[in-house]
Design a protein around this motif. Structure first.
Motif, PDB file in Angstrom:
ATOM      1  N   VAL A 130       0.568 -14.761  -7.437  1.00 41.85           N
ATOM      2  CA  VAL A 130       0.289 -13.936  -6.309  1.00 41.85           C
ATOM      3  C   VAL A 130      -1.196 -13.393  -6.410  1.00 41.85           C
ATOM      4  O   VAL A 130      -1.491 -12.765  -7.365  1.00 41.85           O
ATOM      5  CB  VAL A 130       1.068 -12.747  -6.145  1.00 41.85           C
ATOM      6  CG1 VAL A 130       0.820 -12.142  -4.798  1.00 41.85           C
ATOM      7  CG2 VAL A 130       2.635 -13.619  -5.790  1.00 41.85           C
ATOM      8  N   SER A 165      -9.107 -11.956   0.345  1.00 42.15           N
ATOM      9  CA  SER A 165      -8.072 -12.510   1.189  1.00 42.15           C
ATOM     10  C   SER A 165      -6.874 -11.701   1.652  1.00 42.15           C
ATOM     11  O   SER A 165      -6.339 -11.602   2.708  1.00 42.15           O
ATOM     12  CB  SER A 165      -7.274 -13.760   0.617  1.00 42.15           C
ATOM     13  OG  SER A 165      -6.389 -13.249  -0.482  1.00 42.15           O
ATOM     14  N   GLN A 166      -6.837 -10.390   0.856  1.00 39.28           N
ATOM     15  CA  GLN A 166      -5.967  -9.308   1.070  1.00 39.28           C
ATOM     16  C   GLN A 166      -6.488  -8.620   2.443  1.00 39.28           C
ATOM     17  O   GLN A 166      -5.903  -8.115   3.317  1.00 39.28           O
ATOM     18  CB  GLN A 166      -5.652  -8.403   0.109  1.00 39.28           C
ATOM     19  CG  GLN A 166      -4.776  -8.981  -1.051  1.00 39.28           C
ATOM     20  CD  GLN A 166      -3.419  -8.786  -0.664  1.00 39.28           C
ATOM     21  OE1 GLN A 166      -2.803  -7.926  -0.009  1.00 39.28           O
ATOM     22  NE2 GLN A 166      -2.680 -10.043  -0.922  1.00 39.28           N
ATOM     23  N   PRO A 177      -3.910   1.117  -2.108  1.00 38.74           N
ATOM     24  CA  PRO A 177      -2.682   1.044  -2.956  1.00 38.74           C
ATOM     25  C   PRO A 177      -2.830   0.079  -4.174  1.00 38.74           C
ATOM     26  O   PRO A 177      -2.145   0.631  -5.093  1.00 38.74           O
ATOM     27  CB  PRO A 177      -1.581   0.862  -1.999  1.00 38.74           C
ATOM     28  CG  PRO A 177      -2.157   1.031  -0.669  1.00 38.74           C
ATOM     29  CD  PRO A 177      -3.695   0.941  -0.781  1.00 38.74           C
ATOM     30  N   GLN A 178      -3.073  -0.956  -3.804  1.00 41.48           N
ATOM     31  CA  GLN A 178      -3.365  -2.026  -5.056  1.00 41.48           C
ATOM     32  C   GLN A 178      -4.322  -1.589  -6.008  1.00 41.48           C
ATOM     33  O   GLN A 178      -4.150  -1.843  -7.206  1.00 41.48           O
ATOM     34  CB  GLN A 178      -3.533  -3.479  -4.210  1.00 41.48           C
ATOM     35  CG  GLN A 178      -2.658  -3.849  -3.294  1.00 41.48           C
ATOM     36  CD  GLN A 178      -2.732  -5.437  -2.840  1.00 41.48           C
ATOM     37  OE1 GLN A 178      -2.991  -6.236  -3.751  1.00 41.48           O
ATOM     38  NE2 GLN A 178      -2.814  -5.439  -1.783  1.00 41.48           N
ATOM     39  N   ARG A 208      -3.322   1.123  -8.331  1.00 42.03           N
ATOM     40  CA  ARG A 208      -2.288   0.904  -9.176  1.00 42.03           C
ATOM     41  C   ARG A 208      -3.035   0.106 -10.486  1.00 42.03           C
ATOM     42  O   ARG A 208      -2.843   0.336 -11.584  1.00 42.03           O
ATOM     43  CB  ARG A 208      -1.495   0.136  -8.652  1.00 42.03           C
ATOM     44  CG  ARG A 208       0.085   0.437  -8.760  1.00 42.03           C
ATOM     45  CD  ARG A 208       0.823  -0.362  -7.946  1.00 42.03           C
ATOM     46  NE  ARG A 208       0.806   0.270  -6.530  1.00 42.03           N
ATOM     47  CZ  ARG A 208       1.971   0.170  -5.577  1.00 42.03           C
ATOM     48  NH1 ARG A 208       2.973  -0.346  -5.853  1.00 42.03           N
ATOM     49  NH2 ARG A 208       1.927   0.974  -4.537  1.00 42.03           N
ATOM     50  N   ALA A 233      -5.233  -8.410   6.148  1.00 43.29           N
ATOM     51  CA  ALA A 233      -4.801  -7.160   6.723  1.00 43.29           C
ATOM     52  C   ALA A 233      -5.867  -7.172   8.326  1.00 43.29           C
ATOM     53  O   ALA A 233      -5.252  -6.786   9.257  1.00 43.29           O
ATOM     54  CB  ALA A 233      -5.386  -6.052   6.066  1.00 43.29           C
ATOM     55  N   TYR A 254      -3.808   1.095   3.788  1.00 38.93           N
ATOM     56  CA  TYR A 254      -2.606   0.739   3.595  1.00 38.93           C
ATOM     57  C   TYR A 254      -2.640  -0.495   2.443  1.00 38.93           C
ATOM     58  O   TYR A 254      -1.542  -0.965   2.117  1.00 38.93           O
ATOM     59  CB  TYR A 254      -2.158   0.213   5.124  1.00 38.93           C
ATOM     60  CG  TYR A 254      -1.945   1.234   5.807  1.00 38.93           C
ATOM     61  CD1 TYR A 254      -1.058   2.518   5.680  1.00 38.93           C
ATOM     62  CD2 TYR A 254      -2.608   1.498   7.054  1.00 38.93           C
ATOM     63  CE1 TYR A 254      -0.932   3.422   6.567  1.00 38.93           C
ATOM     64  CE2 TYR A 254      -2.542   2.659   7.836  1.00 38.93           C
ATOM     65  CZ  TYR A 254      -1.587   3.599   7.681  1.00 38.93           C
ATOM     66  OH  TYR A 254      -1.471   4.583   8.456  1.00 38.93           O
ATOM     67  N   VAL A 255      -3.699  -1.327   2.443  1.00 43.02           N
ATOM     68  CA  VAL A 255      -3.530  -2.594   1.749  1.00 43.02           C
ATOM     69  C   VAL A 255      -4.633  -2.423   0.568  1.00 43.02           C
ATOM     70  O   VAL A 255      -3.965  -2.773  -0.431  1.00 43.02           O
ATOM     71  CB  VAL A 255      -4.210  -3.762   2.739  1.00 43.02           C
ATOM     72  CG1 VAL A 255      -4.104  -5.078   1.731  1.00 43.02           C
ATOM     73  CG2 VAL A 255      -3.107  -3.915   4.001  1.00 43.02           C
ATOM     74  N   GLN A 300      -7.949   1.141   8.425  1.00 40.99           N
ATOM     75  CA  GLN A 300      -6.554   0.902   8.110  1.00 40.99           C
ATOM     76  C   GLN A 300      -6.396   0.041   6.903  1.00 40.99           C
ATOM     77  O   GLN A 300      -5.472   0.250   6.181  1.00 40.99           O
ATOM     78  CB  GLN A 300      -6.102   0.545   9.490  1.00 40.99           C
ATOM     79  CG  GLN A 300      -5.792   1.575  10.321  1.00 40.99           C
ATOM     80  CD  GLN A 300      -5.233   0.981  11.553  1.00 40.99           C
ATOM     81  OE1 GLN A 300      -5.477  -0.098  12.135  1.00 40.99           O
ATOM     82  NE2 GLN A 300      -4.297   1.809  12.286  1.00 40.99           N
TER      83      GLN A 300
END
Lengths: 324, 251
Positions: A324, A218-219, A240-241, A244, A223, A236-237, A232
């Protein structure tokens, strides 16, 4: 939300975990400190008799757990010590493995060699992260143009995941110089480092890939709905996740890389292991090996603890974050 | 006269053997609000995902401003740039602040300068009462606040059409109110919207057209007074009376 509403359950919750004795004692103390320092809401709140009684009870339990843990650890240590010391071969073993004279003699050499291991770990570590991430991203590329890229990367990863480290090292260190290519190094240290990078990049790319796949679809959908292109959305989405999330397993890979730098000694580079080997073969005493092993352990323990701490911290954050 | 922003012509969509949308026709004029109602699994969300090209369709065609977007030669990214979407589960980016969430698309997709994008984002956030939260991360916000941020994020690129997919389904009644009032304001400003919702009272109040989906078929569509007040189809009547029984249809 007032800080009081936030702070209180957190403090209670912290004192509520009572599985591991040592951690428990620390947390119970933390609650007390929070109260004393006044980080809890400043609204004239006085802890009720009930809360004080509960906390006193928890502290009692924590003390008891700590005592039990200490006693059990001590008993185990004594039992192991007696078992080893009373074994029939102990005297010989002690002389060949635990000789303080040889340890003293070997320590400076081993530490000098260890420098090489550290340099290898840092240099290779950086390259491995870069290559590993690159491989993982290449593997997620879509579209028919990239089919050969995907196939190549997949084959590469499959190959190096299966190839034993030591064989990769031997092939690199002995095989590459045998080719007598001009301009290609024959330095066993560089070739050994290259072998480490080749193998570990495959491991690390799998870690990154699992991170990328753990980001919920869904992320990506959100996006793409905003008009971001596939690349992209990745940059950007998703990445990074993903990065981490995989930091703790990556640290574990770093720990095992640190150990495996010792294998480079088979090419003749004088690292901590090879330094120990030189002294051991001179004196027919194995203490230097043990010493080198201990030095590695001393180095990896902080890294492992750091990885644990980081994992625990991220888990805590996730629980606070809710749904989340 | 008012132009048509969105048009669906005999759209068919299947997942394997299951037909999710069957010959769906729909027309959404400019500045109008269309509400999709129907039981869970009736195809509302799939319809939205098809319009946004997150799902391909099997047959039929979808037009945005008269241009067929389901044409395989259409540029999907260009189409999505003109459509704003808000999801039931917010789908904010957890590693970005509210402001970064909102400015991502304007900056990276539309090439707006950072300062300009942030100024516009802050203005929108302020209008929805979220200016104070600009520097917060999504997990520090309530569900209602997160959903309003998601609406701001969808609006930040100035979309031609806004798709709201059960945006209040995950919220408690108080938070539902704050999100719905935002949608009301958007209607005032003339935003063209397609809303799928279980809030029948809201659909009745805000929609210009109501479209009842049942098992992948548009069973009935018309002005809200007609669909809610005097439904022609027996199944619509049954659906509405079931919803009424659960206490969700209050004017």
């Amino acid at each position: 939300m007032s800080p009081g509403v936030d702070g209180e359950p957190a403090a209670d919750g912290a004192a509520g975990t009572d599985n591991i004795a040592v951690a428990d004692a620390g947390l119970a103390k933390g609650t007390g400190a929070a109260l004393a320092k006044g980080t809890v809401a400043d609204d004239g709140y006085r802890p009720s008799e009930r809360r004080l009684a509960h906390e006193a009870y928890r502290r009692g339990r924590a003390r008891r757990s700590a005592l039990i843990a200490a006693a059990s650890t001590l008993a185990t240590a004594v039992a192991l010590y007696l078992l080893i010391v009373n074994s029939p071969g102990w005297e010989v073993t002690r002389r060949t493995f635990f000789n303080l004279d040889y340890a003293r003699q070997a320590l400076p050499e081993v530490l000098k060699g260890l420098r090489l291991n550290l340099e290898l770990m840092l240099g290779c570590g950086v390259l491995i992260m870069v290559f590993g991430l690159l491989l993982a991203v290449l593997r997620t590329l879509r579209g028919p143009v990239f089919l050969p890229v995907r196939l190549l990367v997949t084959a590469y990863v499959d190959f190096f995941l299966g190839l034993p480290m030591i064989i990769c090292l031997l092939v690199m260190i002995t095989g590459v110089p045998a080719l007598r290519l001009t301009g290609v190094t024959t330095d066993p240290l560089l070739l050994g480092g290259a072998a480490l990078v080749l193998t570990y990049s495959a491991y690390v790319s799998e870690v990154f890939r699992s991170g990328i796949e753990s980001v919920h679809p869904s992320q990506r959908a959100a996006a793409r709905s905003l008009g971001l292109t596939n690349a992209q959305a990745m940059r950007y989405v998703v990445l990074p996740q993903a990065v981490r999330r995989v930091v703790p397993p990556l640290l574990n890979n770093l720990v095992s890389l640190q150990k495996d730098t010792g294998l480079v000694s088979i090419g003749g580079a004088i690292d901590a292991v090879y330094a120990a080997k030189i002294i051991a073969s001179r004196s027919f005493n194995f203490t230097p090996y043990l010493l080198a092993g201990l030095v590695f352990i001393v180095l990896t323990v902080p890294l492992t603890r750091f990885a644990d701490w980081l994992t625990a911290r991220m888990n805590r954050r996730q629980f606070q974050g809710g749904a989340v | 006269m008012t132009a048509e922003v969105l048009r669906l012509e005999s759209v068919r969509k299947t997942f394997g053997a299951q037909v999710v949308l069957r010959d769906v026709d729909l027309a959404v004029p400019e500045h109008s609000v269309t509400a999709l109602i129907g039981a869970s699994g009736s195809g509302k969300s799939t319809l939205m995902r098809c319009v946004n090209l997150l799902e391909g369709i099997d047959d039929g065609a979808i037009f945005l401003d008269g241009e067929e977007i389901t044409d395989p030669r259409a540029d999907e990214d260009a189409v999505r740039r003109r459509i704003g979407v808000v999801f039931q589960s917010y789908n904010l980016f957890p590693h970005m602040t509210v402001l970064e969430n909102v400015t991502l698309a304007p900056r990276r997709v539309h090439g707006v300068a950072r300062a300009e994008a942030e100024a516009r984002a802050l203005e929108l956030l302020d209008r929805l009462g979220l200016a104070a939260k600009a520097k917060e991360y999504p997990d520090r916000l309530s569900g209602g606040q997160q959903q309003r941020v998601a609406i701001v994020r969808a609006l930040a690129t100035g979309p031609r059409l806004l798709l709201l997919d059960e945006i209040t389904a995950a919220l408690d009644p108080v938070l539902v109110g704050e999100v719905l009032s935002v949608v009301r304001d958007l209607k005032e400003q003339g935003m063209t919207m397609v809303i799928s919702t279980h809030e029948m009272g809201f659909a009745r109040e805000v929609a210009d057209r109501v479209c009842f989906l049942d098992d992948g078929v548009v069973l009935e569509q018309g002005p809200p007074e007609q669909v809610f007040g005097d439904p022609r189809e027996e199944r619509t009547r049954r659906f509405l009376s079931r919803v009424m029984a659960s206490g969700r249809l209050q004017g």
